[in-house]
Design an enzyme around this catalytic site. Structure first.
Site, PDB file in Angstrom:
ATOM      1  N   ASP B  26     -71.762 -42.881   4.523  1.00  0.00           N
ATOM      2  CA  ASP B  26     -73.034 -43.079   3.398  1.00  0.00           C
ATOM      3  C   ASP B  26     -73.423 -44.373   3.115  1.00  0.00           C
ATOM      4  O   ASP B  26     -74.475 -44.865   2.175  1.00  0.00           O
ATOM      5  CB  ASP B  26     -72.276 -42.487   1.832  1.00  0.00           C
ATOM      6  CG  ASP B  26     -71.039 -43.483   1.664  1.00  0.00           C
ATOM      7  OD1 ASP B  26     -70.681 -44.142   2.543  1.00  0.00           O
ATOM      8  OD2 ASP B  26     -70.568 -43.180   0.438  1.00  0.00           O
ATOM      9  N   CYS B  56     -70.220 -49.655  13.039  1.00  0.00           N
ATOM     10  CA  CYS B  56     -68.745 -49.605  12.996  1.00  0.00           C
ATOM     11  C   CYS B  56     -68.643 -48.373  14.380  1.00  0.00           C
ATOM     12  O   CYS B  56     -69.522 -47.931  14.820  1.00  0.00           O
ATOM     13  CB  CYS B  56     -68.215 -48.852  11.847  1.00  0.00           C
ATOM     14  SG  CYS B  56     -68.446 -47.053  11.828  1.00  0.00           S
ATOM     15  N   ASP B 209     -55.614 -53.538  -6.892  1.00  0.00           N
ATOM     16  CA  ASP B 209     -55.273 -52.789  -6.028  1.00  0.00           C
ATOM     17  C   ASP B 209     -53.740 -52.378  -5.940  1.00  0.00           C
ATOM     18  O   ASP B 209     -53.008 -53.276  -5.863  1.00  0.00           O
ATOM     19  CB  ASP B 209     -55.894 -52.730  -4.587  1.00  0.00           C
ATOM     20  CG  ASP B 209     -55.908 -51.560  -3.538  1.00  0.00           C
ATOM     21  OD1 ASP B 209     -54.859 -50.866  -3.744  1.00  0.00           O
ATOM     22  OD2 ASP B 209     -57.038 -51.585  -2.975  1.00  0.00           O
ATOM     23  N   ASP B 471     -79.849 -30.410  11.417  1.00  0.00           N
ATOM     24  CA  ASP B 471     -80.290 -31.350  12.450  1.00  0.00           C
ATOM     25  C   ASP B 471     -79.295 -32.512  12.010  1.00  0.00           C
ATOM     26  O   ASP B 471     -78.517 -32.778  11.273  1.00  0.00           O
ATOM     27  CB  ASP B 471     -81.779 -31.489  12.496  1.00  0.00           C
ATOM     28  CG  ASP B 471     -82.095 -32.182  11.039  1.00  0.00           C
ATOM     29  OD1 ASP B 471     -81.383 -32.206  10.273  1.00  0.00           O
ATOM     30  OD2 ASP B 471     -83.339 -32.574  11.221  1.00  0.00           O
TER      31      ASP B 471
HETATM   32  S1  SF4 Z   1     -72.411 -47.470  11.916  1.00  0.00           S
HETATM   33 FE1  SF4 Z   1     -70.542 -46.811  10.592  1.00  0.00          FE
HETATM   34  S2  SF4 Z   1     -70.602 -47.983   8.738  1.00  0.00           S
HETATM   35 FE2  SF4 Z   1     -72.611 -47.746   9.297  1.00  0.00          FE
HETATM   36  S3  SF4 Z   1     -73.585 -46.026   8.539  1.00  0.00           S
HETATM   37 FE3  SF4 Z   1     -72.794 -45.518  10.476  1.00  0.00          FE
HETATM   38  S4  SF4 Z   1     -70.602 -44.779  10.203  1.00  0.00           S
HETATM   39 FE4  SF4 Z   1     -71.198 -45.822   8.261  1.00  0.00          FE
END
Ligand code: SF4
Lengths: 73, 745
Positions: B26, B56, B209, B471
């Site tokens: 998100d 990522c 935490d 999609d």
């Molecule tokens: S690259 Fe990774 S951190 Fe960035 S939006 Fe896509 S899944 Fe999320």
């Protein structure tokens, strides 16, 4: 924060706005004129060598089979 | 359809590269996607060095996701019993016609409020508010989303306090506070990068935490509180800050109301009491409060943790209150009110909230019981939003006029307070995305019509009458606007070809409106036309935007309230909330203890936690991601593991008063003793056809939690995920698990 004076607020806001005005230039598709200068200035703040460890972490092996349903009705 | 200019390679293969907004999680990183002959081959970092780290390994797995052999490509119609997972392939047109007819029957029989929708905007992206438009024209207020317990509710509650929702001024902050939030290199990556940059510039950090998380390891101060005691901790901070006069007296005097009331409430939380509640040393709590208040610009980034507690409204408001009394609201280094992008029409403008009658709005589930993020509060805020921001119905993070999901599922299951008999779920594995999974199953089994719009078969989709293939980001043009959280606009270009019978959410709602006889209110023939309409105020079109830039970022403006005031009834920051008071709730924040542990259930369980390879309930079928975490794990302290006879990597059974799940055990020093951490959203797609609903009830954290009134946040009706009683014991592996899960591959 309680100690920030009006003058300090204004100076910081001026500086942040100035930097903020550069951002659209850095994120445009143009590389000449002001946009080009902004991009060069922004690049100066970055490390000279790109982070190669990240590139390795982003890679996925080619030979991993996809996970599929074993048995479908 | 407009396509990206092709950059042709040698030979016949047509290669295209375009900018994408990744929707695998998100946070929406902008990446670059390359296709060959319409098929995604590669997703890689941005070519602008400033944005290149925002990626990522989930993002680079997009080719495996978009090209997965079991991606849904054709509409499916249920054969046999609901949930039997037996299907007939039908055409898109047939599906739309039949759905329209059956939905009309439900509306004619039970009224338009008998139609509910649950969706995740992150997954569908290109709806442009047309789902709400469709529902408003039909007369149903019962739209909900996972944002009701994650970010959308923070936005709605923040508006009660200061009329908008903030985002930290990361580039200038001198101190940040993470309440259980743990952005990592491969989870919420852009925020992780910005926090790292802030630290590199010398910013201090405070992490709250129960676990020594990755962020806690780097923190200047780590407050290892008992799960679910955040509100008490923050009340302790307010007391320290007021007692020691560390607040911004001028801002409080000129721009806040209710300070004296707040002071009195904070007096109920002396540090020794707070230390006792939170299980953390009083001096350390005071030191953290001082560090936050004395920093010349400090931020409390959004956290999902306080979105999911039985005093969630208070916890969220306390973050707003701390920002305000320390003078960090809309200030350099503090938190920014981005405002709207003046060049892009908001989704709420397309949603047509004036088209649904006030009487129908008042039927929204949750409106009279837990109104904080429903139409009821939005209606009170209308004139103030109009005055300050120029629009009455601004929908921040999609969360400002939603139905309460627990009440929606209760109405679906039991007809209480009225029947809901048609349910659409889009990009949202609803069965596993809210608490009380058993009730949601009952709710779904009691429907006349269920439609799922998905890219893969999910346990929820298995319960549907129709499954419509969706999609993915590589297949559509889009300009993403982060739903008013920021004012940035980010370009997404279509470079791949969608399956012929798949539909964007734009196409789905538009075609359905036409089939139901109000297509004239959906005048756009393509996504690009909608985007052009939204871009009209900027005087550009989608094509012009794309030719010029890949992102539109507005220059920052700070302390805008000096001209406009705040969008609240008083025009100021409401430390004591007039809206909550008028709605019959405590106008001041408070701590409400979580259900107590007992001899029978001695552990504090916290669930709803994300793992790097997955977003919510997704991606368990993606080989390169699943093999990074092949099975779910409880995190257990070594002493607790020894006491319960648990063995690392062996299976365990976790039971609460309401349900039980099985996972493997991971023994970790980092977790606070007496606590068990449960990851979110586990099911086993490979077991489809062998294990009931592909293992949706084996390990899903939603099985453990309930949503009875005694464990709901009063104001929002949010369930408690952070510190509920449970017990754990060794067990055998569940039946039917695959070799991937068992580790015998
Ligand atoms: S690259 Fe990774 S951190 Fe960035 S939006 Fe896509 S899944 Fe999320």
């Amino acid at each position: 924060m309680a100690a920030r004076s009006e003058l300090a607020h204004r100076l910081l806001e001026f500086k942040a706005s100035l930097m903020g005005r550069m951002v659209p230039k850095v994120l445009s598709r143009k590389s000449d004129g002001i946009d080009g200068v902004a991009k060069k200035m922004a690049a100066k703040g970055l490390p000279a060598e790109p982070d190669t460890s990240l590139a390795q972490e982003l890679e996925h092996p080619d030979d991993v089979p996809e996970i599929v349903t074993r048995h479908q009705k | 359809m407009t396509m990206t200019d092709p950059a042709r390679s040698a030979g016949k293969t047509k290669t295209r590269t375009g900018y994408s907004v990744c929707t695998i999680c998100d946070i929406g990183c902008q990446l670059r996607t390359t296709t060959e002959d319409g098929v995604v081959k590669k997703v890689e970092q941005h070519d602008n060095p400033l944005l290149a780290k925002n990626i990522c390994y989930k993002g680079t797995a997009a080719p495996q996701i978009h090209n997965h052999p079991e991606r849904l490509r054709v509409p499916l119609k249920r054969m046999g019993e609901r949930g039997a997972d037996q299907w007939e392939e039908i055409s898109y047109q047939q599906a739309i016609e039949e759905i329209a007819e059956r939905l009309q029957t439900v509306v004619d029989t039970h009224g338009p409020e008998a139609f509910g929708v649950s969706t995740s905007g992150w997954n569908t992206q290109t709806t442009h508010g047309l789902d709400r438009r469709f529902m408003n024209l039909l007369g149903s207020p019962n739209w909900t989303s996972g944002v009701s317990l994650c970010a959308g509710n923070t936005a709605a509650v923040s508006r009660l306090t200061y009329g908008w929702y903030t985002l930290p001024d990361f580039d200038n902050t001198k101190c940040f506070v993470l309440l259980g939030h743990n952005p990592r290199k491969h989870s919420w990556t852009p925020i992780y990068n910005r926090l790292d940059s802030a630290r590199a510039r010398g910013a201090t950090s405070i992490v709250v935490d129960p676990r020594l998380s990755e962020q806690a390891e780097k923190a200047t101060i780590h407050l290892q509180i008992k799960a679910g005691t955040d509100a008490a901790l923050l009340l302790g901070w307010v007391k320290v800050i007021i007692d020691e006069k560390l607040y911004d007296e001028k801002f409080v005097e000129e721009w806040c109301v209710g300070f004296e009331d707040l002071k009195r409430r904070a007096d109920d939380y002396p540090l020794d009491r707070v230390a006792e509640i939170c299980g953390v040393d009083a001096d350390l709590i005071a030191r953290a409060a001082r560090m936050y208040a004395e920093a010349d610009g400090a931020a409390i980034p959004w956290t999902p943790i306080t979105d999911m507690q039985l005093d969630s409204t208070s916890s969220i408001r306390l973050q707003c209150i701390l920002r305000a009394i320390t003078g960090n609201v809309d200030a350099v280094g503090g938190e920014r009110f981005f405002g709207l992008n003046p060049g892009y029409r908001t989704e709420s403008e397309l949603q047509l909230h004036d088209e649904i009658s006030p009487e129908q709005r008042a039927k929204q589930l949750g409106y009279s019981t837990h109104p904080a993020y429903t139409y009821r509060t939005a209606e009170i805020l209308r004139p103030h939003m109009k005055k300050v921001w120029g629009h009455e119905w601004i929908d921040m993070v999609m969360g400002c006029h939603m139905a309460n999901p627990s009440e929606l599922f209760r109405a679906m299951a039991d007809g209480d307070p009225y029947p809901v008999k048609a349910f659409f779920t889009l990009g949202n594995n609803s069965l596993m995305s809210y608490p009380n999974q058993h009730q949601i199953l009952r709710a779904m089994l009691n429907q006349d019509l269920i439609v799922a719009h998905e890219i893969f078969m999910t346990p929820t989709a298995m319960l549907a009458d129709y499954v419509m293939p969706g999609d993915v980001f590589s297949e559509r043009n889009h300009i993403a606007d982060s739903w008013a959280w920021t004012s940035n606009l980010t370009l997404n270009e279509a470079v791949a070809t969608a399956p012929e019978e798949a539909s964007s959410s734009f196409r789905f709602w538009t075609d359905l409106a036409h089939a139901m006889g109000f297509g004239d209110r959906f005048p756009w023939n393509s996504l690009e036309e909608v985007i052009d309409y939204r871009l009209e105020p900027s005087g550009t079109t989608f094509e012009e935007f794309r030719a010029e830039k890949y992102m539109d970022v507005q220059p920052p403006k700070y302390r805008k309230y000096r001209k406009t005031g705040f969008a609240t009834p008083s025009g100021k920051v409401e430390l004591s909330s007039s809206i909550l008071g008028d709605l019959g709730f405590d106008p001041l924040p408070y701590h409400r203890p979580a259900p107590a542990t007992s001899d029978e259930f001695p552990y504090r369980v916290f669930s709803g936690v994300r793992e790097d390879p997955f977003f919510q309930t997704g991606q368990r079928n993606i080989g390169v991601l699943r093999r990074r975490v092949p099975a779910p794990h409880f995190f257990v302290h070594p002493d607790d593991a020894a006491a319960e006879g648990l063995v690392d990597e062996e299976w365990a059974l976790l039971e609460t008063a309401h349900g039980e799940v099985r996972m493997k055990v991971s023994i970790q020093d980092s977790i606070r003793q007496g606590h068990i951490r449960v990851p979110h959203g586990w099911w086993y797609p490979e077991t489809r056809g062998e294990v009931d609903l592909a293992g949706a009830f084996v390990s899903s954290d939603a099985v453990l939690t309930v949503d009875t009134d005694d464990v709901l946040d009063y104001e929002q009706g949010i369930p408690h995920f952070k510190g509920y009683p449970g017990r754990i014991s060794p067990c055998d592996a569940p039946e039917g698990m695959s070799s991937i899960t068992l580790g015998t591959e």
